[in-house]
Design a protein around this motif. Structure first.
Motif, PDB file in Angstrom:
ATOM      1  N   CYS A   1       6.047  -0.591  14.535  1.00  0.00           N
ATOM      2  CA  CYS A   1       6.475  -0.067  13.236  1.00  0.00           C
ATOM      3  C   CYS A   1       5.392   0.816  12.660  1.00  0.00           C
ATOM      4  CB  CYS A   1       6.761  -1.246  12.306  1.00  0.00           C
ATOM      5  SG  CYS A   1       7.009  -0.774  10.602  1.00  0.00           S
TER       6      CYS A   1
ATOM      7  N   CYS B   1       3.652  -0.362   9.006  1.00  0.00           N
ATOM      8  CA  CYS B   1       2.635  -1.422   8.975  1.00  0.00           C
ATOM      9  C   CYS B   1       1.718  -1.345  10.191  1.00  0.00           C
ATOM     10  CB  CYS B   1       3.294  -2.790   8.889  1.00  0.00           C
ATOM     11  SG  CYS B   1       4.334  -3.161  10.320  1.00  0.00           S
TER      12      CYS B   1
ATOM     13  N   ASN C   1      10.097  -2.455   6.341  1.00  0.00           N
ATOM     14  CA  ASN C   1      10.678  -1.576   7.365  1.00  0.00           C
ATOM     15  C   ASN C   1      11.053  -2.339   8.635  1.00  0.00           C
ATOM     16  OD1 ASN C   1      11.488   0.953   8.424  1.00  0.00           O
ATOM     17  ND2 ASN C   1       9.553   1.087   9.528  1.00  0.00           N
ATOM     18  N   CYS C   2      10.181  -3.259   9.043  1.00  0.00           N
ATOM     19  CA  CYS C   2      10.418  -3.988  10.292  1.00  0.00           C
ATOM     20  C   CYS C   2      10.704  -5.446  10.033  1.00  0.00           C
ATOM     21  CB  CYS C   2       9.215  -3.850  11.218  1.00  0.00           C
ATOM     22  SG  CYS C   2       7.704  -4.543  10.505  1.00  0.00           S
TER      23      CYS C   2
ATOM     24  N   CYS D   1       6.313  -6.551   5.777  1.00  0.00           N
ATOM     25  CA  CYS D   1       6.696  -5.141   5.843  1.00  0.00           C
ATOM     26  C   CYS D   1       8.217  -5.021   5.757  1.00  0.00           C
ATOM     27  CB  CYS D   1       6.186  -4.533   7.154  1.00  0.00           C
ATOM     28  SG  CYS D   1       6.813  -2.877   7.469  1.00  0.00           S
TER      29      CYS D   1
END
Ligand SMILES: [Zn+2]
Ligand SMILES: [Zn+2]
Length: 393
Positions: A211, A214, A191-192, A189
């Motif tokens: 997050c 995900c 984003n994280c 993922c």
């Protein structure tokens, strides 16, 4: 870093359920509790508990030694340094594959610090999709499952190994549990960065929360597996072999750690509880570790004394009954009860019980009448006679 190789992939803090800044006292307390709960003596035949017991002992061996603990912390710090937010050592229940590529991280780290090359090869296989690490709140632990088995009295006494068929959610057989269509794999993922957690600041505080991109898994599946729809979990029929320890009681639950439902988002698998129902035996009963049996006897056998042949669970014994033995008397045959795996042994308790014939005639009746006549002067219940006499006065 002499121990680093053994420590890779192990989260000793998580094993003991303490935070990474736990005091030596907290570590000791957590260890004692877990060691007691999972001790092989307390969990006969339970391989899961035995495994946990070993893992907990290993973790305590390192974390209770200040020198080793420092070294271990250093190992964690070093391996985690390549990625913000840290990374998780996979826990006991982690099943997934793919996800964060620690091989790469490690190679960067080893180039930077030098001298640790070679370990990178191992890492690719060792790290699963778990990402939460010391926060340990990520994902959701799998549910515990309970099922029933019915066994015979003799199996309960001696112990038994049974196949157990279970239909329950398990790691999906098509994708192996990672949720991705076969031939594809989940991606980390962005984003994280695979940790499954993002930080959020509020005033002076920073929070970690799962997050949203995900859903805390750390990975994103682009092509979901057709079997499980990307969840990584599907209903499966499994056959487990369950060892029932000798001496199991009716209605007792046996815990098989890690055989329940798989966790979501890489969290630990739940446990399986097997409730044992024991069919009664036509002759024997149980009282703890003792076997019990009631043996009907003639009045004359107790008065005159006799030798009885009494069955044990798989053989027989001769039992001397002394003249003048009372009805209801319990005779103990040592060591013929239930033998548990820890060596404790019960006895066979034989209760003697006079049977009264519904009808006597002929020679027996004549003899009995003669007997009655000869004991007519004898009062078998003097206390009661005395009480009645007092009241009548
Ligand atoms: Zn699947
Ligand atoms: Zn994410």
């Amino acid at each position: 870093m002499t121990n680093a190789r053994e420590w890779i992939g192990k989260d000793f803090y998580r094993e003991l359920g303490v935070s990474s800044d736990a005091s030596p006292d907290e570590v000791k307390k957590a260890y004692r509790k877990l060691a007691r709960e999972n001790h092989p003596d307390a969990n006969p035949g339970n391989a899961g508990a035995e495994q946990k017991f070993k893992a907990v002992s290993e973790a305590y061996g390192v974390l209770s030694d200040q020198e080793k603990r420092k070294e271990y912390d250093e190992t964690r710090r070093l391996f985690g340094s390549g990625r913000p937010g840290g990374f998780g050592f996979p826990g006991g229940g982690g099943t997934g594959t793919g996800g964060v590529d620690f091989g790469d991280i490690f190679n960067q780290t080893s180039t930077a610090s030098g001298g640790l090359g070679g370990l990178g090869d191992m890492l690719g296989n060792l790290f699963g999709r778990r990402g939460g690490g010391t926060t340990a709140t990520r994902g959701q632990r799998g549910a515990d499952v309970e099922t029933d088995v019915r066994i015979d009295f003799t199996e309960a006494v001696k112990g038994a190994t049974l196949p157990l068929r279970l239909s329950s959610p398990g790691a999906c057989g098509t994708c192996g549990g990672n949720g991705a269509k076969p031939g594809t794999s989940p991606r980390t993922c962005p984003n994280c960065a695979g940790s499954g957690l993002v930080s959020r600041s509020q005033g002076a505080f920073a929070f970690s929360e799962p997050c949203r991109d995900c859903r805390g898994r750390g990975t994103i599946v682009d092509d979901p597996c057709p079997e499980c729809g990307g969840e990584g979990i599907s209903n499966r029929t499994r056959t487990l072999t369950v060892r029932i320890p000798a001496g199991v009681d009716d209605n007792q639950r046996i815990r098989l750690a890690g055989q329940g439902e798989p966790g979501r988002g890489g969290a630990a698998t739940g446990d399986l509880y097997v409730r044992v129902h024991v069919n009664p035996h036509p002759v024997f009963g149980r009282s703890g570790n003792d076997l019990t049996i009631t043996v009907p006897v003639e009045f004359s056998e107790l008065v005159l004394g006799t030798t009885l042949t009494v069955p044990t669970l798989d053989a027989k014994v001769s039992l001397k009954v002394a003249p003048g033995t009372a009805s209801g008397r319990v005779l103990r045959v040592r060591g013929k009860g239930i033998t548990k795996r820890d060596g404790t042994q019960g006895d066979l308790l034989v209760t003697l019980q006079v049977v009264i014939p519904a009808k006597v005639d002929g020679k027996a009746k004549a003899a009995l009448e003669k007997y009655a006549e000869s004991v007519a002067k004898h009062d078998p219940r003097p206390e009661i006679t005395a009480l009645l006499r007092d009241r009548g006065a």
